[in-house]
Write an enzyme that holds these catalytic residues in place. Structure first.
Site, PDB file in Angstrom:
ATOM      1  N   GLU A 151       0.661  -1.308   0.029  1.00 60.19           N
ATOM      2  CA  GLU A 151      -0.116   0.172   0.036  1.00 60.19           C
ATOM      3  C   GLU A 151       0.936   1.460   0.044  1.00 60.19           C
ATOM      4  O   GLU A 151       2.105   1.165   0.664  1.00 60.19           O
ATOM      5  CB  GLU A 151      -0.921   0.010   1.256  1.00 60.19           C
ATOM      6  CG  GLU A 151      -2.130  -0.671   1.401  1.00 60.19           C
ATOM      7  CD  GLU A 151      -2.755  -0.820   2.539  1.00 60.19           C
ATOM      8  OE1 GLU A 151      -2.521  -0.013   3.461  1.00 60.19           O
ATOM      9  OE2 GLU A 151      -3.910  -1.336   2.871  1.00 60.19           O
ATOM     10  N   GLU A 163     -12.372  -0.530   9.026  1.00 62.17           N
ATOM     11  CA  GLU A 163     -11.113   0.491   9.175  1.00 62.17           C
ATOM     12  C   GLU A 163     -10.684   1.254   8.261  1.00 62.17           C
ATOM     13  O   GLU A 163     -10.530   0.850   7.242  1.00 62.17           O
ATOM     14  CB  GLU A 163     -10.092  -0.370  10.172  1.00 62.17           C
ATOM     15  CG  GLU A 163     -10.409  -1.152  11.185  1.00 62.17           C
ATOM     16  CD  GLU A 163      -9.277  -1.440  12.324  1.00 62.17           C
ATOM     17  OE1 GLU A 163      -9.351  -1.719  13.534  1.00 62.17           O
ATOM     18  OE2 GLU A 163      -8.044  -1.596  11.499  1.00 62.17           O
ATOM     19  N   ARG A 216     -16.026  -9.125  13.983  1.00 61.76           N
ATOM     20  CA  ARG A 216     -16.115  -9.333  15.510  1.00 61.76           C
ATOM     21  C   ARG A 216     -16.143  -8.229  16.396  1.00 61.76           C
ATOM     22  O   ARG A 216     -16.175  -6.969  15.813  1.00 61.76           O
ATOM     23  CB  ARG A 216     -14.895  -9.974  16.085  1.00 61.76           C
ATOM     24  CG  ARG A 216     -13.457  -9.294  16.093  1.00 61.76           C
ATOM     25  CD  ARG A 216     -12.581  -9.507  16.630  1.00 61.76           C
ATOM     26  NE  ARG A 216     -11.249  -9.011  16.468  1.00 61.76           N
ATOM     27  CZ  ARG A 216     -10.761  -7.884  16.407  1.00 61.76           C
ATOM     28  NH1 ARG A 216     -11.525  -6.914  17.380  1.00 61.76           N
ATOM     29  NH2 ARG A 216      -9.618  -7.370  16.097  1.00 61.76           N
TER      30      ARG A 216
HETATM   31  P1  ADP Z   1      -3.363  -4.689  11.932  1.00 65.31           P
HETATM   32  O1  ADP Z   1      -4.617  -5.676  11.480  1.00 65.31           O
HETATM   33  O2  ADP Z   1      -2.104  -5.456  12.065  1.00 65.31           O
HETATM   34  O3  ADP Z   1      -3.971  -3.995  13.001  1.00 65.31           O
HETATM   35  P2  ADP Z   1      -3.907  -2.573   9.962  1.00 65.31           P
HETATM   36  O4  ADP Z   1      -4.083  -2.829   8.363  1.00 65.31           O
HETATM   37  O5  ADP Z   1      -5.121  -2.481  10.756  1.00 65.31           O
HETATM   38  O6  ADP Z   1      -3.183  -4.004  10.523  1.00 65.31           O
HETATM   39  O7  ADP Z   1      -3.174  -1.322  10.366  1.00 65.31           O
HETATM   40  C1  ADP Z   1      -2.958  -0.922  11.752  1.00 65.31           C
HETATM   41  C2  ADP Z   1      -2.313   0.538  11.677  1.00 65.31           C
HETATM   42  O8  ADP Z   1      -1.163   0.648  10.641  1.00 65.31           O
HETATM   43  C3  ADP Z   1      -3.394   1.486  11.199  1.00 65.31           C
HETATM   44  O9  ADP Z   1      -4.117   1.994  12.439  1.00 65.31           O
HETATM   45  C4  ADP Z   1      -2.307   2.550  11.015  1.00 65.31           C
HETATM   46  O10 ADP Z   1      -1.725   3.281  11.965  1.00 65.31           O
HETATM   47  C5  ADP Z   1      -1.031   2.032  10.294  1.00 65.31           C
HETATM   48  N1  ADP Z   1      -1.162   1.841   8.753  1.00 65.31           N
HETATM   49  C6  ADP Z   1      -1.760   0.666   8.122  1.00 65.31           C
HETATM   50  N2  ADP Z   1      -1.880   0.871   6.672  1.00 65.31           N
HETATM   51  C7  ADP Z   1      -1.249   2.026   6.592  1.00 65.31           C
HETATM   52  C8  ADP Z   1      -0.749   2.808   5.354  1.00 65.31           C
HETATM   53  N3  ADP Z   1      -1.081   2.481   4.272  1.00 65.31           N
HETATM   54  N4  ADP Z   1      -0.332   4.223   5.685  1.00 65.31           N
HETATM   55  C9  ADP Z   1       0.100   4.547   6.801  1.00 65.31           C
HETATM   56  N5  ADP Z   1      -0.157   3.761   7.733  1.00 65.31           N
HETATM   57  C10 ADP Z   1      -0.776   2.615   7.673  1.00 65.31           C
END
Ligand code: ADP
Length: 449
Positions: A200, A275, A291
């Protein structure tokens, strides 16, 4: 009708489910490991069954033991709580195969959303805006380089099976890409047994804003507004608030509708959280959790809706007890996650609690399983309490939160209480001016100065 629920979890969430059951006149079965014999959820449940040794794989993840416990006690449903087996599609299948009700979404949705590559594909099909990135998994550094050139640096390599912020690596420039790619893969393999990764764009300074959705089996779907979860360390949430300090009512209604419509299009059932990262007025979907969320109480506080009760009613085939038009948002709520952990290293600090006092008074809710003399085991998550405060508006809520944090006592181990006490006095928190990078890059650095 559901008469007896087995709660396949421990800690604050086991208590939360138990309380909803009590409110509904449903009997409860607690399960526990040998390390949790004296745990509060065991003490409060109608019945309890020891399901194995301390390591989670032997107990809280031990599917045959859980199914046997449900069968012995005559439970007719299983609530998986948060973590452990709550997003495990195989477990949901096994539960149903034993003629037990799984209190959660359909297996297909757990499966699709558990694989983040698949989740993004499903989300895109359902009309959600995505963070720009790879179209599916990435198999080699060469492929990663090609995608990164189109997406634009910095990029983030993420584990398809990721969770808890693990298996995520940033490449700021093309020179970092090879290292980021291989370390994300090996971390993903070690943590999740799956080294599939995707890419991403690494957003510069976004906020994490998520939408709670809920759907019944009669075709009703609604959203319950957003939760702002940008106060994070190591991609893990520490303090959450609802509503977000930055969304306008129009933006809320807009993203809420998009999320609820997407859930309806998927044929989603039960509770779910979509999210998003939010930057410069735009939302980008990152994942969906199928969940209950740890931070669900702040939504309960501002909507007056008991999410666990609704979840149980939906699993029993009942209709949502409200429509989208009935949902209104009242005041402001903040949740502080209180972990038994070292304030600087964030390492867990298990041990025996010598003194515990839960704060109270108007607007204060403490979801905790601690009591004086309780021995916090070293085997599980370090979350020991959630302090949830509601106020008429954000300022009122923060003032009440300061009062509650002052009253709260957890001794002798270090916890995140002190960090929260400092957070609620900080000018950026007071003004609501923070992003996902703020805690680590601004707040914790201020401390060191
Ligand atoms: P997990 O399932 O491990 O929690 P997430 O995809 O929900 O992973 O991402 C967790 C956190 O990581 C997000 O809340 C954000 O802080 C950061 N994050 C995730 N994707 C991005 C992105 N593309 N750019 C910047 N920060 C990101």
């Amino acid at each position: 009708m559901i008469k007896k629920i087995l709660i396949a979890n421990r800690g604050d969430v086991a208590l939360r489910v138990l309380r909803a059951c009590r409110d509904m006149g449903i009997e409860t079965v607690a399960v526990h490991s040998t390390a949790d014999t004296d745990a509060m959820h065991v003490r409060l449940a109608d019945e309890s069954v020891c399901i194995g040794n301390a390591p989670s794989k032997d107990s809280y993840l031990n599917v045959p033991a859980l199914i046997s416990a449900a069968s012995i006690t005559g439970a007719d449903a299983i609530h998986p709580g948060v973590g452990f087996l709550s997003e495990n599609a195989d477990f949901a299948e096994v539960v149903s195969a034993h003629n037990l009700i799984f209190i959660g979404p359909k297996t297909d949705h757990i499966l699709a959303m558990g694989d983040k590559v698949e989740a993004k594909r499903t989300a895109a099909e359902a009309g959600l805006p995505l963070v720009p990135g790879s179209d599916g998994a990435i198999d080699s550094v060469d492929e990663a380089a090609k995608v990164a050139d189109t997406v634009g640096y910095p990029v983030l390599i993420k584990a398809a099976s990721g969770g808890g912020g693990r298996g995520m690596k940033v490449a700021a420039t093309p020179d970092d890409l090879s290292e980021a790619f291989s370390s994300a893969r090996s971390e993903a393999k070690a943590a999740f047994g799956d080294d599939t990764v995707y890419m991403e764009r690494y957003l510069d300074n976004p906020r994490h804003i998520e939408i709670q959705i809920i759907a019944d089996s009669h075709g009703s779907t609604a959203h319950l507004g957003e939760r702002e979860c940008s106060v994070q360390r190591r991609h893990q949430k520490l303090l959450e608030e609802a509503p977000s300090p930055v969304l306008t009512p129009e933006e809320r209604a807009h993203i809420g509708k998009i999320a609820a419509d997407a859930a309806a299009r998927m044929g989603y059932l039960g509770l779910g959280t979509m999210e998003f990262l939010y930057e410069n007025g735009e939302f980008f979907f990152i994942e969906m959790n199928t969940r209950l969320q740890v931070e669900h109480p702040i939504t309960e506080e501002i909507t007056g809706i008991d999410l666990v009760r609704e979840q149980i009613r939906i699993a029993a085939g009942e209709k949502l007890s409200f429509t989208q038009e009935d949902v209104s948002f009242n005041g402001h709520a903040i949740e502080c996650r209180i972990n038994a952990e070292h304030p600087e290293t964030f390492f867990p600090t298990p041990g025996t609690v010598s003194n515990f006092h839960a704060p109270g008074g108007p607007g204060v809710r403490m979801d905790s399983f601690l009591y004086p003399g309780y021995k916090i085991p070293p085997h599980y998550d370090s979350l020991v309490a959630k302090l949830i405060v509601h106020g008429e508006d954000r300022e009122h809520c923060l003032q009440r939160l300061r009062r509650a944090l002052q009253e709260c006592i957890i001794e002798p181990m270090p916890t995140s209480l002190d960090l929260h006490r400092r957070l609620v006095m900080d000018k950026d928190i007071i003004s609501g001016d923070y992003t996902i990078r703020w805690l680590e890059e601004v707040f914790l650095n201020k401390d060191e100065d």
